[in-house]
Enzyme design. Structure first.
Site, mmCIF file in Angstrom:
data_model
loop_
_atom_site.group_PDB
_atom_site.id
_atom_site.type_symbol
_atom_site.label_atom_id
_atom_site.label_comp_id
_atom_site.label_asym_id
_atom_site.label_seq_id
_atom_site.Cartn_x
_atom_site.Cartn_y
_atom_site.Cartn_z
ATOM 1 N N SER A 183 0.792 -1.226 0.000
ATOM 2 C CA SER A 183 0.000 0.000 0.000
ATOM 3 C C SER A 183 0.820 1.271 0.000
ATOM 4 O O SER A 183 0.309 2.334 -0.375
ATOM 5 C CB SER A 183 -0.937 0.010 1.218
ATOM 6 O OG SER A 183 -0.199 -0.021 2.431
ATOM 7 N N HIS A 211 -5.536 -3.839 -2.390
ATOM 8 C CA HIS A 211 -5.287 -2.833 -3.419
ATOM 9 C C HIS A 211 -5.228 -3.419 -4.831
ATOM 10 O O HIS A 211 -4.940 -2.696 -5.787
ATOM 11 C CB HIS A 211 -3.995 -2.080 -3.103
ATOM 12 C CG HIS A 211 -4.046 -1.369 -1.789
ATOM 13 N ND1 HIS A 211 -4.566 -0.112 -1.632
ATOM 14 C CD2 HIS A 211 -3.650 -1.774 -0.551
ATOM 15 C CE1 HIS A 211 -4.477 0.249 -0.358
ATOM 16 N NE2 HIS A 211 -3.929 -0.740 0.315
ATOM 17 N N LYS A 242 -12.415 0.106 -1.227
ATOM 18 C CA LYS A 242 -11.424 0.751 -2.099
ATOM 19 C C LYS A 242 -11.971 0.720 -3.525
ATOM 20 O O LYS A 242 -12.825 1.526 -3.860
ATOM 21 C CB LYS A 242 -10.072 0.057 -1.948
ATOM 22 C CG LYS A 242 -9.492 0.221 -0.534
ATOM 23 C CD LYS A 242 -8.163 -0.433 -0.380
ATOM 24 C CE LYS A 242 -7.521 -0.120 0.974
ATOM 25 N NZ LYS A 242 -8.289 -0.647 2.130
#
Length: 394
Positions: A183, A211, A242
């Protein structure tokens, strides 16, 4: 008036010490929905600061889905999943997530942090061993510590060191744990090599795809799909706040592993289920991810534009082909200074400092979203060039 406890006075001093070392964090109050255009503490800014990689957090499709779901389900679940809080919407989401990532079963959680706290303490204990990349997310570190298994940390992406640690281990149960996309660096773990080591040493491989989910792989099915990996040894964690644009997380794997987590994972058993309106909204988000190739293609064009726009400048982009594009600065105060200079030009890019990154590697963390335009990226590059076209930033 009574005197403050000694421990509280010590906390005050520690806070002052953090401030003196440019490590004190402050919240910024946002007055607009998540998007590149923000009103930050009353100041309009172009933001490169969210993990809304596909630009879904404020999409009309998901807003409409949430409104419909609120009318159907209300706003709260009322209980934990195993008492009375598991609705048809939750059940449909678990099945849809499993199908989407190609696993036998999935279990949804309220947050990614809870999901990572759940897995390792449920699968391992004293006398077992966990092998973790040194740059893993804090939630993976905490989950490993809670398990009470022996924790072995290998240097970032160092497969030789990991292989040596695994070969030397006599633990009965072993688990390798890694982020897929790291990240703060934006680089990607060598998942094929990690799975090969898991096979060789009879270990599980837990991959945190926070991610990568929604962004990497065919139809955004994630890093494991991009690497074309399937195995009973794989346990996948993905977040839903996300790229999916909503909230929550899930763990997917074999039916046996998921059934065991349902019976033993304390963060699942003892937590009120997330509102069913979120589960229903996420079902729509999965459809948008699956059919979101244009969003992903646009995101890649933004990444290319950023690299092209900073060529010939002093700004050092770390090696990343993901939406996370860190610019290495080094010094804490200098990173803060550059962030403030950008803000003075109407652009928000967060300065990331220890303990989020190792000492001496403070950076600007540019987070790109499909909601950004090419003009937005050009504005960021223009501002960075104005701050320091070739020399050190002042």
């Amino acid at each position: 008036m009574s005197r403050a406890p000694t421990a509280q006075l010590a906390l005050q001093q520690q806070l002052a010490d953090l401030d003196a070392r440019d490590l004190l964090r402050r919240r910024r109050v946002q007055a607009l929905p998540c998007s590149p255009a923000t009103l930050n503490d009353g100041k309009p800014l172009l933001a490169f600061a969210s993990n809304d990689y596909l630009g879904l957090a404020n999409s009309p499709e998901l807003i409409a889905a949430a409104q419909d779901a609120a009318m159907r389900w209300g706003v709260g679940s009322g209980a934990s999943h195993l008492v009375s809080g598991h609705t048809e919407a939750h059940e449909a989401l678990d099945q849809a997530l499993a199908d989407f990532v190609g696993c036998e079963a999935a279990l949804s959680f309220s947050t990614g942090y809870l999901a990572n706290l759940a897995v390792m303490p449920s699968l391992l204990g004293r006398g077992d061993a966990i092998f973790a990349d040194r740059l893993n997310h804090a939630s993976l570190i905490d989950g490993a510590l809670l398990s009470r298994a022996d924790l072995h940390r290998y240097a970032h992406l160092d497969m030789s060191m990991l292989a040596s640690q695994l070969a030397a281990s006599t633990a009965k149960r072993k688990l390798i744990v890694t982020d897929s996309v790291f990240s703060m660096d934006g680089d990607i773990a060598p998942l094929k090599q990690l799975l090969a080591l898991a096979e060789l040493h009879d270990a599980w491989l837990l991959v945190d795809d926070a991610h990568g989910f929604g962004v990497l792989g065919p139809q955004g099915r994630g890093a494991l799909a991009e690497a074309e990996l399937q195995s009973a040894r794989l346990i996948l964690m993905g977040t839903l706040g996300k790229a999916a644009g909503v909230a929550g997380a899930f763990v997917a794997g074999t039916r046996t592993v998921i059934d065991w987590l349902m019976q033993t994972a304390r963060p699942y058993i003892f937590t009120t289920a997330a509102p069913p309106l979120l589960a229903a909204t996420l079902l729509r988000a999965l459809q948008l991810i699956e059919h979101g190739d244009r969003r992903r293609e646009h995101l890649q064009s933004l990444i290319g534009a950023l690299h092209t726009g900073l060529e010939g400048t002093r700004w050092q982009l770390l090696s990343s082909r993901t939406a996370i594009q860190p610019i290495l600065i080094g010094d804490n105060m200098q990173a803060l200074t550059v962030a403030r200079q950008l803000e003075a030009r109407g652009i928000q890019v967060p300065a990331i400092r220890p303990p989020s990154v190792p000492a001496g590697t403070a950076r600007l963390r540019v987070s790109l979203s499909a909601a950004h335009s090419l003009d937005d990226v050009q504005a960021l590059c223009t501002a960075l060039r104005a701050i320091a076209p070739g020399q050190d930033a002042e």
